[in-house]
Scaffold this active site. Structure first.
Site, PDB file in Angstrom:
ATOM      1  N   ARG A 143       0.797  -1.228   0.000  1.00  0.00           N
ATOM      2  CA  ARG A 143       0.000   0.000   0.000  1.00  0.00           C
ATOM      3  C   ARG A 143       0.830   1.280   0.000  1.00  0.00           C
ATOM      4  O   ARG A 143       0.602   2.193  -0.792  1.00  0.00           O
ATOM      5  CB  ARG A 143      -0.897   0.060   1.264  1.00  0.00           C
ATOM      6  CG  ARG A 143      -2.217  -0.609   1.159  1.00  0.00           C
ATOM      7  CD  ARG A 143      -2.602  -1.128   2.518  1.00  0.00           C
ATOM      8  NE  ARG A 143      -1.625  -2.157   2.848  1.00  0.00           N
ATOM      9  CZ  ARG A 143      -1.740  -3.422   2.457  1.00  0.00           C
ATOM     10  NH1 ARG A 143      -2.798  -3.787   1.807  1.00  0.00           N
ATOM     11  NH2 ARG A 143      -0.802  -4.310   2.715  1.00  0.00           N
ATOM     12  N   THR A 144       1.775   1.359   0.932  1.00  0.00           N
ATOM     13  CA  THR A 144       2.450   2.647   1.136  1.00  0.00           C
ATOM     14  C   THR A 144       3.275   3.020  -0.090  1.00  0.00           C
ATOM     15  O   THR A 144       3.177   4.139  -0.598  1.00  0.00           O
ATOM     16  CB  THR A 144       3.320   2.590   2.409  1.00  0.00           C
ATOM     17  OG1 THR A 144       2.523   2.063   3.473  1.00  0.00           O
ATOM     18  CG2 THR A 144       3.834   3.947   2.790  1.00  0.00           C
ATOM     19  N   LYS A 168      26.031  -2.898  -0.201  1.00  0.00           N
ATOM     20  CA  LYS A 168      27.491  -2.708  -0.242  1.00  0.00           C
ATOM     21  C   LYS A 168      27.959  -1.905   0.967  1.00  0.00           C
ATOM     22  O   LYS A 168      29.122  -1.520   1.042  1.00  0.00           O
ATOM     23  CB  LYS A 168      27.880  -1.962  -1.522  1.00  0.00           C
ATOM     24  CG  LYS A 168      27.452  -2.660  -2.799  1.00  0.00           C
ATOM     25  CD  LYS A 168      27.712  -1.750  -3.993  1.00  0.00           C
ATOM     26  CE  LYS A 168      26.771  -2.068  -5.129  1.00  0.00           C
ATOM     27  NZ  LYS A 168      26.692  -0.967  -6.097  1.00  0.00           N
ATOM     28  N   ARG A 189      10.973   3.948   3.866  1.00  0.00           N
ATOM     29  CA  ARG A 189      10.617   2.935   4.881  1.00  0.00           C
ATOM     30  C   ARG A 189      11.884   2.175   5.232  1.00  0.00           C
ATOM     31  O   ARG A 189      12.644   1.785   4.345  1.00  0.00           O
ATOM     32  CB  ARG A 189       9.555   1.974   4.351  1.00  0.00           C
ATOM     33  CG  ARG A 189       9.325   0.813   5.322  1.00  0.00           C
ATOM     34  CD  ARG A 189       8.149  -0.025   4.958  1.00  0.00           C
ATOM     35  NE  ARG A 189       6.911   0.698   5.191  1.00  0.00           N
ATOM     36  CZ  ARG A 189       5.695   0.144   5.088  1.00  0.00           C
ATOM     37  NH1 ARG A 189       5.588  -1.132   4.758  1.00  0.00           N
ATOM     38  NH2 ARG A 189       4.613   0.844   5.322  1.00  0.00           N
ATOM     39  N   HIS A 231       4.534   5.594  11.960  1.00  0.00           N
ATOM     40  CA  HIS A 231       4.052   5.492  10.571  1.00  0.00           C
ATOM     41  C   HIS A 231       3.097   6.675  10.363  1.00  0.00           C
ATOM     42  O   HIS A 231       1.883   6.515  10.303  1.00  0.00           O
ATOM     43  CB  HIS A 231       3.334   4.152  10.381  1.00  0.00           C
ATOM     44  CG  HIS A 231       3.102   3.755   8.953  1.00  0.00           C
ATOM     45  ND1 HIS A 231       3.190   4.634   7.883  1.00  0.00           N
ATOM     46  CD2 HIS A 231       2.764   2.556   8.417  1.00  0.00           C
ATOM     47  CE1 HIS A 231       2.924   3.978   6.758  1.00  0.00           C
ATOM     48  NE2 HIS A 231       2.665   2.718   7.054  1.00  0.00           N
TER      49      HIS A 231
HETATM   50  N1   CP Z   1      -0.461  -0.092   5.886  1.00  0.00           N
HETATM   51  C1   CP Z   1       0.758  -0.334   5.343  1.00  0.00           C
HETATM   52  O1   CP Z   1       1.749   0.290   5.719  1.00  0.00           O
HETATM   53  O2   CP Z   1       0.754  -1.296   4.383  1.00  0.00           O
HETATM   54  P1   CP Z   1       2.057  -1.747   3.553  1.00  0.00           P
HETATM   55  O3   CP Z   1       2.990  -2.422   4.535  1.00  0.00           O
HETATM   56  O4   CP Z   1       1.560  -2.680   2.490  1.00  0.00           O
HETATM   57  O5   CP Z   1       2.695  -0.512   2.988  1.00  0.00           O
END
Ligand code: CP
Length: 313
Positions: A51-52, A80, A101, A129
């Protein structure tokens, strides 16, 4: 130049403005289809995501911009030994904004210290998040009409659940919100959330173990997945993973207008029958993800809203 690393990086007023812009984008997406022409987003994902990452890319494409990046540290020079600091410096030469992320808490914060473009935390370990928080707030506001005077139940893996930590951090800023933390002992909400967020804000909270007993009290239920990837041993994960399973029978105990949120992905904690219940709000969250990230890109790149002529931040 602004970054979004922690939900509290935006004031309450700024957060509300981002949510309002996301609502306007959801209403008339075509108005915004060229506002970021010529801009590029880099998505640097050292951990898996559906999603993100895809919604950030879709958001930039829907604003007229382009996207580049990597999905998995093994696709990058991190293999590396390149540091997050150097990566941030390098990618700043190629993109106008970065979404990162990383499995390590604080990695996006470190990136923001070295980048010369805005950095967005797209999830750092079990910590924060903040973009999911904006999505959750947008969805709660759509369903309940307000973000205050709510009794919110968080259920499942509250220890590693970064979406929970970030949302609590944000909801305590609204008056009279109360919190129930429903988890097994091993997956309790971390002490730092209690000591640094709930107590200083004088928020009512209760730690409980029974979902069934708590459900009738709730205005919102926020389910979470037990996060296999954060466990040190498989045995503990297997023992805890099915502690809470929401099904139609349990949902009958809840208020008729109590939305069920979940950041997704889910495993078995919400059975698929619940998806047909009008209270299931988790696919609304998915859709809102794109609008929130469009609004956020506009906010951090200081792109004026064509409808108001004003920037958000
Ligand atoms: N909600 C969320 O962060 O989903 P993903 O891990 O698929 O990005």
């Amino acid at each position: 130049m602004r970054h979004l690393i922690d939900p509290l990086d935006f004031t309450l007023e700024e957060t509300t403005k981002v949510l309002d812009l996301a609502d306007r984008i959801a209403e008339s997406p075509e108005v915004y289809s060229h506002v970021a022409d010529g801009k590029k987003i880099a998505t640097l994902f050292y951990e898996p995501s559906t999603r993100t990452r895809l919604s950030f890319e879709s958001a930039m494409l829907s604003l007229g911009g382009k996207s580049l990046g990597f999905a998995g540290a093994e696709q990058s020079s991190a293999t590396k030994g390149e540091t997050v600091a150097d990566t941030a410096r390098v990618v700043s030469c190629y993109a106008d904004i970065i979404a990162m992320r990383h499995p390590k808490e604080g990695a996006p914060l470190r990136a923001s210290m070295y980048a010369t473009v805005p950095v967005i935390n797209a999830g750092d370990g079990g910590h924060n998040h903040p973009t999911q928080t904006l999505i959750d707030l947008m969805t709660i506001r759509q369903r309940k009409g307000h973000l205050d005077h709510l009794t919110v139940g968080f259920c499942g893996d509250l220890k590693f659940g970064r979406t929970v930590h970030s949302l609590v951090n944000s909801l305590v800023r609204h008056p009279e919100n109360e919190f129930y933390f429903i988890s097994p002992e091993e997956l309790k909400i971390p002490d730092y959330v209690i000591e640094e967020t709930l107590k200083p804000n004088h928020s009512f909270y209760k730690e409980v173990t029974s979902l069934e007993e708590t459900l009738p009290k709730l205005d919102i239920l926020y389910m979470t997945r037990v996060q296999k990837e954060r466990f040190f041993n498989e045995e503990d994960y297997v023992r805890l993973k099915d502690t809470y399973i929401l099904n139609r029978e349990k949902l009958n105990l809840a208020q008729p207008d109590m939305p069920v949120l979940h950041p997704l992905p889910r495993v078995d904690e919400i059975v698929s029958d619940v998806d047909q219940d009008p209270r299931a709000a988790y696919f609304d969250q998915v859709q809102n993800g794109k609008y929130i990230r469009m609004a956020l890109i506009m906010a951090l790149l200081e792109i004026p809203d064509p409808l108001t002529g004003r920037t958000v931040l």
